[in-house]
Design a protein around this motif. Structure first.
Motif, mmCIF file in Angstrom:
data_model
loop_
_atom_site.group_PDB
_atom_site.id
_atom_site.type_symbol
_atom_site.label_atom_id
_atom_site.label_comp_id
_atom_site.label_asym_id
_atom_site.label_seq_id
_atom_site.Cartn_x
_atom_site.Cartn_y
_atom_site.Cartn_z
ATOM 1 N N THR A 32 0.811 -1.220 0.000
ATOM 2 C CA THR A 32 0.000 0.000 0.000
ATOM 3 C C THR A 32 0.844 1.269 0.000
ATOM 4 O OG1 THR A 32 -0.174 -0.205 2.405
ATOM 5 C CG2 THR A 32 -1.999 -1.069 1.099
ATOM 6 N N HIS A 33 2.167 1.115 0.088
ATOM 7 C CA HIS A 33 3.083 2.273 0.104
ATOM 8 C C HIS A 33 4.348 1.866 -0.659
ATOM 9 C CE1 HIS A 33 0.610 4.141 3.262
ATOM 10 N NE2 HIS A 33 0.584 2.954 3.821
ATOM 11 N N CYS A 41 0.400 -9.371 -3.663
ATOM 12 C CA CYS A 41 1.713 -9.032 -4.208
ATOM 13 C C CYS A 41 1.548 -7.960 -5.280
ATOM 14 C CB CYS A 41 2.356 -10.279 -4.825
ATOM 15 S SG CYS A 41 3.786 -9.956 -5.883
ATOM 16 N N LEU A 42 2.306 -6.880 -5.146
ATOM 17 C CA LEU A 42 2.478 -5.921 -6.226
ATOM 18 C C LEU A 42 3.964 -5.883 -6.567
ATOM 19 C CD1 LEU A 42 0.123 -2.973 -5.178
ATOM 20 C CD2 LEU A 42 -0.327 -4.808 -6.812
ATOM 21 N N ALA A 43 4.290 -5.318 -7.710
ATOM 22 C CA ALA A 43 5.688 -5.341 -8.149
ATOM 23 C C ALA A 43 6.115 -3.978 -8.670
ATOM 24 C CB ALA A 43 5.886 -6.405 -9.229
ATOM 25 N N ASP A 55 1.625 -7.264 1.525
ATOM 26 C CA ASP A 55 0.901 -6.545 2.568
ATOM 27 C C ASP A 55 1.131 -7.265 3.895
ATOM 28 O OD1 ASP A 55 -0.525 -8.794 1.800
ATOM 29 O OD2 ASP A 55 -2.475 -7.891 2.207
ATOM 30 N N GLY A 56 0.413 -6.835 4.943
ATOM 31 C CA GLY A 56 0.699 -7.322 6.282
ATOM 32 C C GLY A 56 0.596 -8.810 6.468
ATOM 33 N N GLN A 102 -6.954 -6.782 -9.003
ATOM 34 C CA GLN A 102 -6.025 -5.700 -9.291
ATOM 35 C C GLN A 102 -5.171 -5.347 -8.078
ATOM 36 O OE1 GLN A 102 -7.324 -1.415 -9.743
ATOM 37 N NE2 GLN A 102 -7.055 -1.900 -11.908
ATOM 38 N N SER A 103 -5.705 -5.580 -6.889
ATOM 39 C CA SER A 103 -4.984 -5.269 -5.650
ATOM 40 C C SER A 103 -3.798 -6.185 -5.405
ATOM 41 C CB SER A 103 -5.941 -5.371 -4.459
ATOM 42 O OG SER A 103 -6.482 -6.676 -4.366
#
Length: 452
Positions: free
Chosen positions: A225-226, A252-254, A246-247, A332-333
């Motif tokens: 998220t940051h 997963c984002l990249a 995330d926590g 998408q998240s």
């Protein structure tokens, strides 16, 4: 009483909304409901209990364990592990129930309780409703039936869970990651040990940030998220890519080598093409949600992959996958479900699969993600409104209709109440970013006036 269960368990401010008494009561209720459903028939029930590193998880874990044991359930405590690890261990150990204490990407003061059924799958809505009903009955005075003597549950630590989960992640990778340099942002969360260990065992050179949880710093300016710290670290270290969790590490984002974000839609597109190439994308179909970027839909159509859209929430993506036998789905998240290897979104597994595709093809993650072009999309979260009235407001319906006529075939509008937070999400897509911002801003104002 409003429904306690959202799209991802029961969540709220720990020790205020979510108390030790509630956690204990919900756990006892879950044991009773599953017993009624015949889940425990013929054997002594076993539950796997894990948590993320939040300070409040310590007392909530104690409450959950006490509740389960008092209801006659044996408990295996796996400690701090990602949500997908608890789901995996629930399945592989043949447990009757899994419990994860986490508020995922929410800020530290929040916490949550989510339950998994036998096999590691999230509970069906009707089971959650029944648990909530039984909990409320006993909260208001009906006594529990309590076992005594040898009938009470026994509690022990299951320290082997960490290695067993990491070994599973490595075993399902299609190829190693040798030659890649990867920055991992662990959000000071549940994957702070697991993810670096898995990527290192897979052969990658790793740099970690956000991997020193102290119980108070989870998701604090870091994680999925940051992304700013991850973007800077990737550039600073000359890495091939960055991975952010995330926590509770179910998403997963990249970030590519230039510091640009790669979102969940793009990750899903890359993995879909890789799985089709290996012949494991069943029915050449991927499941996404109505929040997915229109560019994702267009890319899948162009590549000959069928897209099925589900309601927002990885549980609804999973339901669609299980019903029709599809192998891949996501949001998408960054919640990506690879059903052959996981029963829920698994951020570490997703990151490993993305990196494996980079290593296999020799192409950058930026090149791979270019299979789809993200159309301008604006998302505004409107807090402190009555999210239950989104579908009933005539004023909102009129505003949405006007916006859709303005956008025409080049865009779309989606309003939905959050399933985990007290807010309404306004999403607008358009061919032009300025138009998307303008329409989204107007709709957000109407949400505030109509539902505030």
């Amino acid at each position: 009483m409003g429904r306690l269960f959202g799209t991802d368990g029961v969540r709220g401010v720990a020790n205020a909304d979510l108390t030790a008494e509630m956690a204990l009561g919900l756990s006892v209720a879950a044991a009773h409901v599953l017993a009624e459903a015949g889940t425990f028939e013929g054997h002594r029930p076993v539950a796997v209990v894990g948590r993320d590193p939040r300070a409040s998880g310590e007392f909530l874990e104690a409450a959950v364990v006490a509740g389960l044991a008092s209801a006659g359930v044996d408990v295996l405590k796996v400690g701090v592990l990602p949500t997908p690890a608890v789901a995996y261990l629930t399945g592989v150990l043949g447990a009757d129930l899994g419990v994860m204490l986490s508020a995922s990407h929410n800020a530290m003061p929040d916490n949550g309780v989510k339950f998994f059924a036998r096999g590691g799958h999230k509970l069906a809505d009707e089971l959650e409703d029944r648990i909530e009903s039984v909990y409320e009955e006993h909260r208001t005075g009906a006594p529990w039936t309590r076992p005594t003597g040898s009938g009470v549950g026994r509690v022990r630590s299951y320290d082997e869970g960490f290695d067993r989960y990491v070994a599973h992640l490595i075993a399902v990778l299609p190829n190693r990651l040798d030659g890649l340099k990867i920055v991992l942002d662990e959000a000071h969360g549940a994957a702070a040990r697991v993810s670096p260990e898995a990527f290192a065992r897979a052969g990658a050179e790793i740099v970690t940030i956000g991997a020193e949880p102290d119980g108070l710093n989870i998701n604090d300016g870091c994680g999925s998220t940051h992304l700013d710290k991850l973007k800077a670290a990737v550039i600073e270290h000359g890495a091939d890519l960055g991975i952010a969790h995330d926590g509770d590490a179910d998403r997963c984002l990249a970030v590519d080598h230039t510091g640009d974000e790669i979102d969940g839609d793009q990750i899903l597109a890359v993995i879909a093409l890789a799985m089709r190439e290996r012949g494991v994308l069943r029915s050449d179909t991927v499941v996404a949600t109505v929040m997915s970027n229109l560019g994702f839909k267009l890319a899948m159509e162009r590549e000959g992959i069928q897209l099925v859209q589900a309601a927002v929430g990885d549980r609804y993506v999973l339901e669609e996958m299980k019903e029709h036998g599809y192998a891949l789905g996501g949001e998408q998240s960054g919640h990506v479900i690879i059903l052959d290897h996981a029963t829920t979104g698994d951020g570490t597994l997703t990151g490993l699969m993305l990196a494996a595709r980079v290593a296999e093809t020799g192409r950058t993650v930026r090149e791979l993600a270019s299979v789809m072009e993200r159309l301008p999309q604006v998302l505004i979260n409107v807090p402190d409104v009555d999210r239950s009235r989104v579908s009933d407001s005539a004023e909102l319906a009129t505003a949405v209709g006007e916006a859709e006529r303005e956008l025409g075939a080049t865009g779309r509008v989606l309003l939905r109440p959050s399933g985990t937070e007290p807010l309404v999400r306004v999403m607008v897509e358009a061919a032009d970013i300025d138009q998307a911002r303008s329409v989204a801003g107007r709709l957000a104002d109407v949400v505030k006036s109509a539902l505030g």
